[in-house]
Design an enzyme around this catalytic site. Structure first.
Site, short mmCIF file in Angstrom:
data_model
loop_
_atom_site.label_atom_id
_atom_site.label_comp_id
_atom_site.label_asym_id
_atom_site.label_seq_id
_atom_site.Cartn_x
_atom_site.Cartn_y
_atom_site.Cartn_z
N TYR A 14 2.01 -10.27 4.90
CA TYR A 14 3.17 -10.26 4.00
C TYR A 14 4.49 -10.38 4.74
CZ TYR A 14 -0.27 -7.62 1.18
OH TYR A 14 -1.38 -7.19 0.51
N ARG A 22 -0.51 -6.05 7.51
CA ARG A 22 0.60 -6.30 6.58
C ARG A 22 1.69 -7.19 7.18
NH1 ARG A 22 3.68 -2.97 4.84
NH2 ARG A 22 3.96 -3.86 2.77
N GLY A 55 3.49 0.33 -7.88
CA GLY A 55 4.41 -0.63 -7.29
C GLY A 55 5.74 -0.05 -6.85
N GLY A 78 0.47 4.14 -5.49
CA GLY A 78 -0.43 4.23 -4.34
C GLY A 78 0.41 4.44 -3.10
N ARG A 79 1.18 3.39 -2.78
CA ARG A 79 2.05 3.42 -1.61
C ARG A 79 3.02 4.61 -1.65
NH1 ARG A 79 3.59 -1.59 0.39
NH2 ARG A 79 2.83 -2.37 -1.60
N GLU A 110 0.80 4.66 -11.80
CA GLU A 110 -0.29 4.62 -10.79
C GLU A 110 0.27 4.32 -9.41
OE1 GLU A 110 -2.46 1.31 -12.33
OE2 GLU A 110 -3.62 2.50 -13.71
N CYS A 122 -6.90 -12.33 19.16
CA CYS A 122 -6.69 -13.71 19.59
C CYS A 122 -5.99 -14.52 18.52
CB CYS A 122 -8.04 -14.32 19.95
SG CYS A 122 -8.70 -13.54 21.41
N GLU A 123 -4.81 -14.14 18.17
CA GLU A 123 -3.98 -14.83 17.18
C GLU A 123 -2.54 -14.63 17.61
OE1 GLU A 123 -4.92 -16.31 14.23
OE2 GLU A 123 -7.04 -15.78 14.48
N TYR A 133 -2.31 0.65 2.56
CA TYR A 133 -2.71 -0.74 2.80
C TYR A 133 -2.79 -1.08 4.29
CZ TYR A 133 -1.58 -0.68 -2.11
OH TYR A 133 -1.53 -0.34 -3.44
C1 PLP Z 1 -3.20 -2.01 -11.24
C2 PLP Z 1 -2.53 -1.41 -10.05
N1 PLP Z 1 -2.09 -0.14 -10.13
C3 PLP Z 1 -1.49 0.45 -9.07
C4 PLP Z 1 -1.28 -0.23 -7.89
C5 PLP Z 1 -0.63 0.48 -6.76
O1 PLP Z 1 0.51 -0.16 -6.31
P1 PLP Z 1 1.42 0.57 -5.19
O2 PLP Z 1 0.53 1.01 -4.10
O3 PLP Z 1 2.36 -0.51 -4.77
O4 PLP Z 1 2.09 1.72 -5.87
C6 PLP Z 1 -1.72 -1.57 -7.78
C7 PLP Z 1 -1.50 -2.32 -6.53
O5 PLP Z 1 -1.82 -3.44 -6.35
C8 PLP Z 1 -2.35 -2.17 -8.88
O6 PLP Z 1 -2.80 -3.42 -8.83
#
Ligand code: PLP
Length: 461
Positions: free
Chosen positions: A362, A358, A276, A320-321, A318, A389-390, A419
Site C-alpha cells: 500500500y 504494507r 476503517g 480492527g486497526r 467494527e 530478494c525484491e 495487518y
Molecule cells: C467488513 C469490515 N469490517 C471491519 C474492517 C476493519 O477495518 P479497520 O481495521 O481498518 O478498522 C474491515 C477491513 O477491511 C472490513 O472489511
C-alpha cells in the site's frame, strides 16, 4: 504510480512515488505518544515496552519480533466501548490480528469479534468468545463455513451474495433462525484524507444499492422462513480520518431502510457501519479522537433517520486497526548498512516484506527508531529494507536514524499491530516472527515463532 514494466535506472524517477522525505525530527530519541504504544518509554536511552527492556526481549525471543502491549489493546477497547456504548456495539475485526490471546482480551473488555473465514471463527470459538458475540463476514463463505457458523450459533451472519442467501436458506430449514445483516455497497469508498463517491460499485463485496441488488437481497432474506433479517451492514474503507464518507454512506443506507419499511413494514433493528477508523503511523497523521468520531457518527445516523422518519437502529462499528494497530512494535536487528552514492543509507534488517507487507503493498509510511540505546549522533536519511530478494522489500521508506547506527543495533518500528502479522508470509522460506505480549514488566509469547522445521514439515517432496 505507474505499474507498467520499465527499465531500471533513470526512469525510476518518474515511476516511483514522489520522494519527499519528511524533515528530520529535532530529537531522534523522542517517542510520540500518538504513535507508540501507551506503555513505551525510554529508560537510560533504551526502549522499554510494557516495562520490558527491548534488549531482553531480543535476547530471549530473537528478532524480528512483534511486541504487543496488552494494556494498550485493552485501553483502546474501553475507549471504543465508552464512545459508542451503551446503546451501540463494538466488534473487533479479527482480520487485523487474530490470536486467541487478543480475542480473549477484547472479549473480556466487552467487545464482540468479527471474523471473515472459518479459520478466524475457530480461533474466536477456541478463545472462548461467546458465539452470540461473533459476526461472520466474508464475500465467499463456503457451505462448510456457513454450516459451522450456524451450528455454533454466531450472533450475526453478514450476507454478501444471492448464492449465500440460498445456501443459508438451505442450511437453516429446521434450525434456529440466524440473524442476517445484508451487506450493502453504497458506492462510497474512503481512505485516509480523501473520499470519493464512485458512480458504479466496481468491487466484490456486498450488494449494490445503485443497481437495486441490495433491495432484492433484503427481499430474499425476509422471504426465508429460516432466516431472521436484522439489518444492514456497510463498510466504506480503511484508515479513514474524517466522517464525510460515512455521512454519504449513511444517507444512502437510510434511504434503503426507508424503502424496506415502506415495502415490508419493518424498521431495521441494526446498522453496522463497519470499521476503517484511522490511526497515526507517522507525525503527519492526525487521527481523530474516538469519542469525537463516535459523536459525529451518531449525529449523522440520528440526523438521517430523523429526516427519514425512522427510529435510530442499534449502531455497531467494527474497528480492527484502531484496536490493535498502535499496540505493537516490530523489533529488528540491523544487519548491513550501505551508503548509496550520498543519496541515502540503506539499512538492512533481519525481517522485511514477509513480516510487514504494507509498505510494499500500500506504500504505507512508518517511523523507525534506534531502540537498544540512545544516540546523540546527527540524523542520517535512511531506508530500512528487509532481507528478501525484491527491491520493493522496504519496511520504512524514509527513516531518520542516527549516523552512528551499527550492525547489531536494534530498530523499532511502531504501529505494526494491524495487518502485519496477519498478512505475514514465508517468502524466501523465512519463518514468521513470534508475537510477544508485554505488560507490568513481564513478557510472554502469544504466538510462537515458526521454525524451519515447521516449514520443512509442510514439504511432502
Ligand atoms: C467488513 C469490515 N469490517 C471491519 C474492517 C476493519 O477495518 P479497520 O481495521 O481498518 O478498522 C474491515 C477491513 O477491511 C472490513 O472489511
Amino acid at each position: 504510480m505507474s505499474r507498467v514494466a520499465h527499465p531500471a535506472g533513470p526512469r525510476h524517477g518518474d515511476v516511483l512515488p514522489a520522494d519527499h522525505p519528511p524533515a528530520a525530527p529535532e530529537d531522534l530519541n523522542e517517542l510520540h505518544e500518538e504513535i507508540w504504544p501507551r506503555g513505551a518509554r525510554r529508560s537510560g536511552g533504551v526502549l522499554t515496552l510494557g516495562g520490558v527492556d527491548v534488549r531482553d526481549l531480543a535476547a530471549e525471543f530473537g528478532t524480528p519480533l512483534y511486541v504487543c502491549d496488552e494494556q494498550d489493546v485493552r485501553s483502546r477497547c474501553r475507549e471504543y466501548l465508552e464512545a459508542f456504548g451503551p446503546d451501540g456495539r463494538v466488534f473487533y475485526a479479527a482480520k487485523a490480528f487474530c490470536s486467541r490471546a487478543v480475542l480473549r482480551w477484547v472479549s473480556e473488555e466487552g467487545l464482540g469479534v468479527d471474523v471473515c473465514t472459518g479459520g478466524e471463527l475457530e480461533v474466536a470459538l477456541s478463545a472462548g468468545v461467546p458465539p452470540e458475540q461473533i459476526t461472520m463476514h466474508g464475500n465467499n463463505k463456503t457451505q462448510d463455513e456457513l454450516a459451522r457458523a450456524v451450528e455454533a450459533g454466531v450472533g450475526h451472519i453478514v450476507a454478501d451474495s444471492f448464492e449465500e442467501i440460498a445456501r443459508l436458506a438451505y442450511l437453516t430449514e429446521d434450525a434456529v433462525r440466524p440473524k442476517i445483516l445484508v451487506r450493502v455497497t453504497t458506492g462510497v469508498e474512503a481512505h485516509t484524507h480523501e473520499f470519493m463517491a464512485t458512480a458504479h460499485d466496481d468491487q466484490k463485496f456486498g450488494f449494490s444499492l445503485a443497481s437495486g441488488a441490495a433491495d432484492e437481497a433484503v427481499r430474499r432474506v425476509i422471504a426465508c422462513p429460516g432466516l431472521s433479517f436484522a439489518g444492514l451492514h456497510s463498510h466504506i474503507g480503511s484508515q479513514i480520518f474524517d466522517t464525510a464518507g460515512f455521512e454519504v454512506a449513511a444517507h444512502r443506507v437510510v434511504g434503503l431502510a426507508v424503502r424496506i419499511r415502506d415495502e415490508h413494514g419493518i424498521e431495521i433493528a441494526e446498522l453496522d457501519l463497519g470499521g476503517g477508523f484511522g490511526i497515526a503511523y507517522t507525525d503527519e497523521d492526525d487521527a481523530p479522537e474516538v469519542k469525537d468520531l463516535a459523536e459525529s457518527l451518531r449525529e449523522i445516523v440520528d440526523g438521517q433517520c430523523r429526516a427519514a422518519g425512522l427510529s435510530r437502529p442499534r449502531l455497531t462499528v467494527e474497528p480492527g486497526r484502531g484496536i490493535v494497530g498502535p499496540s505493537t512494535v516490530s523489533l529488528y536487528t540491523v544487519g548491513t548498512i550501505k551508503d548509496v552514492d550520498g543519496l541515502r543509507t540503506y539499512v538492512s534488517v533481519d525481517g522485511g516484506m514477509s513480516d510487514n507487507i504494507r509498505t510494499a503493498l500500500y506504500d504505507a509510511s512508518y517511523l523507525c527508531a534506534l531502540a537498544s540505546r540512545a544516540s546523540d549522533a546527527p540524523p542520517m536519511l535512511s531506508r530500512v529494507v528487509g532481507r528478501h530478494c525484491e527491491s520493493g522489500d522496504i519496511v520504512v521508506r524514509h527513516a531518520w536514524l542516527p549516523a552512528d547506527l551499527a550492525p547489531g543495533d536494534l530498530l523499532a518500528v511502531p504501529a505494526t499491530g494491524a495487518y502485519c502479522r496477519s498478512l505475514a508470509s514465508n517468502y524466501n522460506h523465512v519463518s514468521r516472527p513470534a508475537v510477544i505480549a508485554v505488560g507490568a514488566g513481564a513478557a510472554r509469547p502469544i504466538v510462537r515463532r515458526e521454525t524451519l522445521d515447521d516449514l520443512l514439515s509442510l514439504d511432502c517432496g
